[in-house]
Design a protein around this motif. Structure first.
Motif, PDB file in Angstrom:
ATOM      1  N   GLU A 249      -8.300 -10.676  -8.389  1.00  0.00           N
ATOM      2  CA  GLU A 249      -8.498  -9.757  -7.264  1.00  0.00           C
ATOM      3  C   GLU A 249      -9.707 -10.229  -6.455  1.00  0.00           C
ATOM      4  OE1 GLU A 249      -8.308  -4.929  -6.550  1.00  0.00           O
ATOM      5  OE2 GLU A 249      -8.958  -5.712  -8.489  1.00  0.00           O
ATOM      6  N   VAL A 250      -9.487 -10.503  -5.159  1.00  0.00           N
ATOM      7  CA  VAL A 250     -10.540 -11.096  -4.329  1.00  0.00           C
ATOM      8  C   VAL A 250     -11.116 -10.127  -3.298  1.00  0.00           C
ATOM      9  CG1 VAL A 250      -9.669 -13.435  -4.632  1.00  0.00           C
ATOM     10  CG2 VAL A 250      -8.816 -12.043  -2.723  1.00  0.00           C
ATOM     11  N   GLY A 251     -10.574  -8.929  -3.198  1.00  0.00           N
ATOM     12  CA  GLY A 251     -11.110  -7.947  -2.257  1.00  0.00           C
ATOM     13  C   GLY A 251     -10.318  -7.878  -0.964  1.00  0.00           C
ATOM     14  N   ILE A 252     -10.218  -6.691  -0.442  1.00  0.00           N
ATOM     15  CA  ILE A 252      -9.444  -6.465   0.772  1.00  0.00           C
ATOM     16  C   ILE A 252     -10.113  -7.143   1.962  1.00  0.00           C
ATOM     17  CG2 ILE A 252     -10.569  -4.301   1.455  1.00  0.00           C
ATOM     18  CD1 ILE A 252      -7.670  -3.230   1.961  1.00  0.00           C
ATOM     19  N   ARG A 253      -9.307  -7.698   2.857  1.00  0.00           N
ATOM     20  CA  ARG A 253      -9.826  -8.432   4.015  1.00  0.00           C
ATOM     21  C   ARG A 253     -10.134  -7.495   5.167  1.00  0.00           C
ATOM     22  NH1 ARG A 253      -4.982 -12.640   4.712  1.00  0.00           N
ATOM     23  NH2 ARG A 253      -3.896 -10.640   4.559  1.00  0.00           N
ATOM     24  N   PRO A 254     -11.003  -7.935   6.090  1.00  0.00           N
ATOM     25  CA  PRO A 254     -11.297  -7.100   7.261  1.00  0.00           C
ATOM     26  C   PRO A 254     -10.022  -6.773   8.041  1.00  0.00           C
ATOM     27  CG  PRO A 254     -12.878  -8.900   7.107  1.00  0.00           C
ATOM     28  CD  PRO A 254     -11.821  -9.174   6.081  1.00  0.00           C
ATOM     29  N   GLY A 255      -9.870  -5.523   8.425  1.00  0.00           N
ATOM     30  CA  GLY A 255      -8.707  -5.115   9.210  1.00  0.00           C
ATOM     31  C   GLY A 255      -7.449  -4.908   8.395  1.00  0.00           C
ATOM     32  N   GLU A 256      -7.536  -4.959   7.064  1.00  0.00           N
ATOM     33  CA  GLU A 256      -6.368  -4.809   6.209  1.00  0.00           C
ATOM     34  C   GLU A 256      -6.362  -3.411   5.596  1.00  0.00           C
ATOM     35  OE1 GLU A 256      -4.163  -7.911   3.249  1.00  0.00           O
ATOM     36  OE2 GLU A 256      -6.238  -7.423   2.744  1.00  0.00           O
ATOM     37  N   LYS A 257      -5.167  -2.876   5.353  1.00  0.00           N
ATOM     38  CA  LYS A 257      -5.015  -1.556   4.751  1.00  0.00           C
ATOM     39  C   LYS A 257      -4.450  -1.684   3.341  1.00  0.00           C
ATOM     40  CE  LYS A 257      -3.978   0.860   9.116  1.00  0.00           C
ATOM     41  NZ  LYS A 257      -2.971   1.692   9.811  1.00  0.00           N
ATOM     42  N   LEU A 258      -4.736  -0.683   2.501  1.00  0.00           N
ATOM     43  CA  LEU A 258      -4.134  -0.651   1.166  1.00  0.00           C
ATOM     44  C   LEU A 258      -2.647  -0.349   1.257  1.00  0.00           C
ATOM     45  CD1 LEU A 258      -6.641   1.207  -1.207  1.00  0.00           C
ATOM     46  CD2 LEU A 258      -5.886  -1.177  -1.320  1.00  0.00           C
ATOM     47  N   HIS A 259      -2.290   0.567   2.142  1.00  0.00           N
ATOM     48  CA  HIS A 259      -0.897   0.977   2.297  1.00  0.00           C
ATOM     49  C   HIS A 259      -0.539   0.979   3.787  1.00  0.00           C
ATOM     50  CE1 HIS A 259      -1.294   2.265  -1.858  1.00  0.00           C
ATOM     51  NE2 HIS A 259      -2.304   3.051  -1.505  1.00  0.00           N
ATOM     52  N   GLU A 260       0.725   0.708   4.055  1.00  0.00           N
ATOM     53  CA  GLU A 260       1.210   0.741   5.424  1.00  0.00           C
ATOM     54  C   GLU A 260       1.672   2.143   5.789  1.00  0.00           C
ATOM     55  OE1 GLU A 260       4.382  -2.043   5.495  1.00  0.00           O
ATOM     56  OE2 GLU A 260       3.099  -3.766   5.900  1.00  0.00           O
ATOM     57  N   THR A 261       1.418   2.537   7.026  1.00  0.00           N
ATOM     58  CA  THR A 261       1.937   3.799   7.541  1.00  0.00           C
ATOM     59  C   THR A 261       2.740   3.511   8.794  1.00  0.00           C
ATOM     60  OG1 THR A 261       0.017   5.006   6.707  1.00  0.00           O
ATOM     61  CG2 THR A 261       1.340   6.096   8.380  1.00  0.00           C
ATOM     62  N   MET A 262       3.956   4.047   8.859  1.00  0.00           N
ATOM     63  CA  MET A 262       4.774   3.865  10.057  1.00  0.00           C
ATOM     64  C   MET A 262       4.964   5.156  10.836  1.00  0.00           C
ATOM     65  SD  MET A 262       7.429   0.767   9.445  1.00  0.00           S
ATOM     66  CE  MET A 262       8.421   1.347   8.091  1.00  0.00           C
ATOM     67  N   ILE A 263       4.734   6.295  10.182  1.00  0.00           N
ATOM     68  CA  ILE A 263       4.737   7.586  10.872  1.00  0.00           C
ATOM     69  C   ILE A 263       3.577   8.398  10.314  1.00  0.00           C
ATOM     70  CG2 ILE A 263       6.018   9.697  11.383  1.00  0.00           C
ATOM     71  CD1 ILE A 263       8.597   8.163  10.835  1.00  0.00           C
ATOM     72  N   THR A 264       2.709   8.871  11.176  1.00  0.00           N
ATOM     73  CA  THR A 264       1.566   9.674  10.731  1.00  0.00           C
ATOM     74  C   THR A 264       1.955  11.144  10.625  1.00  0.00           C
ATOM     75  OG1 THR A 264       0.776  10.128  12.975  1.00  0.00           O
ATOM     76  CG2 THR A 264      -0.018   8.095  11.908  1.00  0.00           C
ATOM     77  N   ALA A 265       1.122  11.911   9.926  1.00  0.00           N
ATOM     78  CA  ALA A 265       1.358  13.352   9.811  1.00  0.00           C
ATOM     79  C   ALA A 265       1.324  14.020  11.182  1.00  0.00           C
ATOM     80  CB  ALA A 265       0.318  13.968   8.878  1.00  0.00           C
ATOM     81  N   GLU A 266       0.484  13.490  12.074  1.00  0.00           N
ATOM     82  CA  GLU A 266       0.396  14.061  13.422  1.00  0.00           C
ATOM     83  C   GLU A 266       1.699  13.857  14.198  1.00  0.00           C
ATOM     84  OE1 GLU A 266      -1.971  12.184  12.038  1.00  0.00           O
ATOM     85  OE2 GLU A 266      -3.428  13.790  11.715  1.00  0.00           O
ATOM     86  N   ASP A 267       2.391  12.743  13.917  1.00  0.00           N
ATOM     87  CA  ASP A 267       3.659  12.467  14.599  1.00  0.00           C
ATOM     88  C   ASP A 267       4.816  13.288  14.044  1.00  0.00           C
ATOM     89  OD1 ASP A 267       2.836  10.605  16.482  1.00  0.00           O
ATOM     90  OD2 ASP A 267       2.983   8.928  15.073  1.00  0.00           O
ATOM     91  N   SER A 268       4.617  13.925  12.885  1.00  0.00           N
ATOM     92  CA  SER A 268       5.726  14.632  12.228  1.00  0.00           C
ATOM     93  C   SER A 268       6.265  15.771  13.081  1.00  0.00           C
ATOM     94  CB  SER A 268       5.276  15.173  10.865  1.00  0.00           C
ATOM     95  OG  SER A 268       4.273  16.168  11.015  1.00  0.00           O
ATOM     96  N   ARG A 269       5.417  16.343  13.933  1.00  0.00           N
ATOM     97  CA  ARG A 269       5.841  17.484  14.754  1.00  0.00           C
ATOM     98  C   ARG A 269       6.925  17.104  15.757  1.00  0.00           C
ATOM     99  NH1 ARG A 269       2.182  18.210  17.877  1.00  0.00           N
ATOM    100  NH2 ARG A 269       0.575  16.758  17.197  1.00  0.00           N
ATOM    101  N   HIS A 270       7.031  15.840  16.084  1.00  0.00           N
ATOM    102  CA  HIS A 270       8.083  15.423  17.023  1.00  0.00           C
ATOM    103  C   HIS A 270       8.877  14.240  16.478  1.00  0.00           C
ATOM    104  CE1 HIS A 270       5.208  12.305  18.590  1.00  0.00           C
ATOM    105  NE2 HIS A 270       4.342  13.219  18.218  1.00  0.00           N
ATOM    106  N   THR A 271       9.101  14.258  15.159  1.00  0.00           N
ATOM    107  CA  THR A 271       9.901  13.225  14.498  1.00  0.00           C
ATOM    108  C   THR A 271      11.161  13.853  13.910  1.00  0.00           C
ATOM    109  OG1 THR A 271       7.964  11.877  13.926  1.00  0.00           O
ATOM    110  CG2 THR A 271       9.948  11.533  12.620  1.00  0.00           C
ATOM    111  N   ILE A 272      12.289  13.159  14.084  1.00  0.00           N
ATOM    112  CA  ILE A 272      13.555  13.630  13.514  1.00  0.00           C
ATOM    113  C   ILE A 272      14.132  12.565  12.582  1.00  0.00           C
ATOM    114  CG2 ILE A 272      14.127  15.177  15.422  1.00  0.00           C
ATOM    115  CD1 ILE A 272      15.977  12.977  16.524  1.00  0.00           C
TER     116      ILE A 272
END
Length: 327
Positions: A249-272
């Protein structure tokens, strides 16, 4: 719908563009299939595989999405545009921010305006998980690009339809970790992993092409289409490529995320939910496109909490089918 039509792919010499051309030529009979990109060598190499002599519909057009005049010339008579051109390398974008902005944002604006002026029927722009709650410049520019294509449906006052397709990591694309792991395996290991907790959405190149092509059939304009795809753990991918080999394990790189998100909780109000896709509807104008079941408020589409996961055997099987050197 692509038979006897003219299709243009920006950034067409990239991984997506080459696979998309392969699928279009195999499944349809386009009138013209135009590759628009700025790299003459890649166009020459692609022309060896998909030559105009063997495939008379093929056209190779050197140009940059920053050059509006050149786009005007290329878009004449075009029915459909797939916008895949972008500066994608995260470290390069951080070091050359204005270049990334000019291509990913200025280029997107040019595509929007020239498509409207040229009478293009539909434009589908490729997005990325990095455009969601961006933590690096590349993601921020792609978020701006997405917003431009969505808003274009309201302000261009033309019949051109603009939509966005967003998906996660593409197996075997440029920058993929797979060749890196294979190289480390051949050198005797160990495999270097940034963080053992990391997860990613996972999709093959051909699947991504079919999703984009299908979006031309179903998109109404102004939506972000998010396909339902499985997740995988980076540690499982390492095990699938090099069973039993130690990892570091070498450590997370700058600008990298642990997990990917494609729809945020804020977007859920207008997601079908329309079955095999989630659809994020536009908020700034009345949407007249797809119907579906609203997702629960607070819903988030995240690779770490996804319902569908690829096991180590499934990853190995998929890698073999994609012709990677898996023992």
């Amino acid at each position: 719908m692509f038979t006897d039509k003219t299709i243009l792919i920006t950034g067409g010499t990239g991984s997506f563009g080459k696979k998309c051309v392969e699928v279009l030529l195999r499944s349809y009979k386009p009138k013209r299939l135009i590759i628009f990109s700025r790299d003459e060598l890649k166009q020459f190499e692609m022309g060896q595989k998909f030559s105009p002599e063997e495939f008379p519909c093929m056209r190779y057009f050197i140009g940059d999405v920053r050059d509006k005049e050149r786009l005007c010339r290329a878009f004449r008579g075009v029915d459909y545009v797939i916008h895949a051109a972008a500066l994608k390398q995260v470290p390069a974008a951080e070091y050359n921010p204005t270049e990334c902005i000019r291509t990913n944002i200025g280029g997107a604006e040019n595509i929007v305006n020239v498509a409207a002026d040229s009478g293009v029927k539909k434009v589908v722009a490729l997005s990325t998980d990095k455009a969601v709650a961006p933590v690096n410049l590349y993601g921020a520019t792609k978020l701006c690009s997405d917003k431009l294509f969505i808003a274009a449906n309201a302000f261009t006052a033309c019949e051109t339809v603009y939509s966005v397709v967003r998906y996660g990591n593409v197996m075997g694309s440029r920058g993929s970790v797979i060749p890196f792991f294979i190289k480390q395996r051949e050198a005797g290991g160990p495999l270097t992993i940034t963080d053992t907790r990391m997860t990613r959405f996972w999709i093959t190149l051909e699947e991504s092409v079919h999703m984009v092509l299908r979006s031309f059939e179903i998109a109404g304009g102004g939506e972000v289409l998010v396909p339902k795809i499985p997740s995988m753990k980076i540690t499982d991918l390492a095990e699938a490529i090099a069973p039993g080999m130690p990892t570091v394990e070498v450590g997370i790189r700058p600008g990298e995320k642990l997990h990917e998100t494609m729809i945020t909780a804020e977007d859920s109000r207008h997601t079908i939910d329309i079955g095999d896709y989630y659809v994020i509807k536009p908020e700034t104008f009345k949407y007249k496109g797809l119907d579906g079941k609203p997702v629960a408020e607070g819903f988030e589409y995240n690779s770490g909490t996804n319902e569908e996961w690829l096991s180590v055997p499934e990853l190995r099987d998929t890698l073999k089918k994609q012709c990677f050197a898996i023992r």
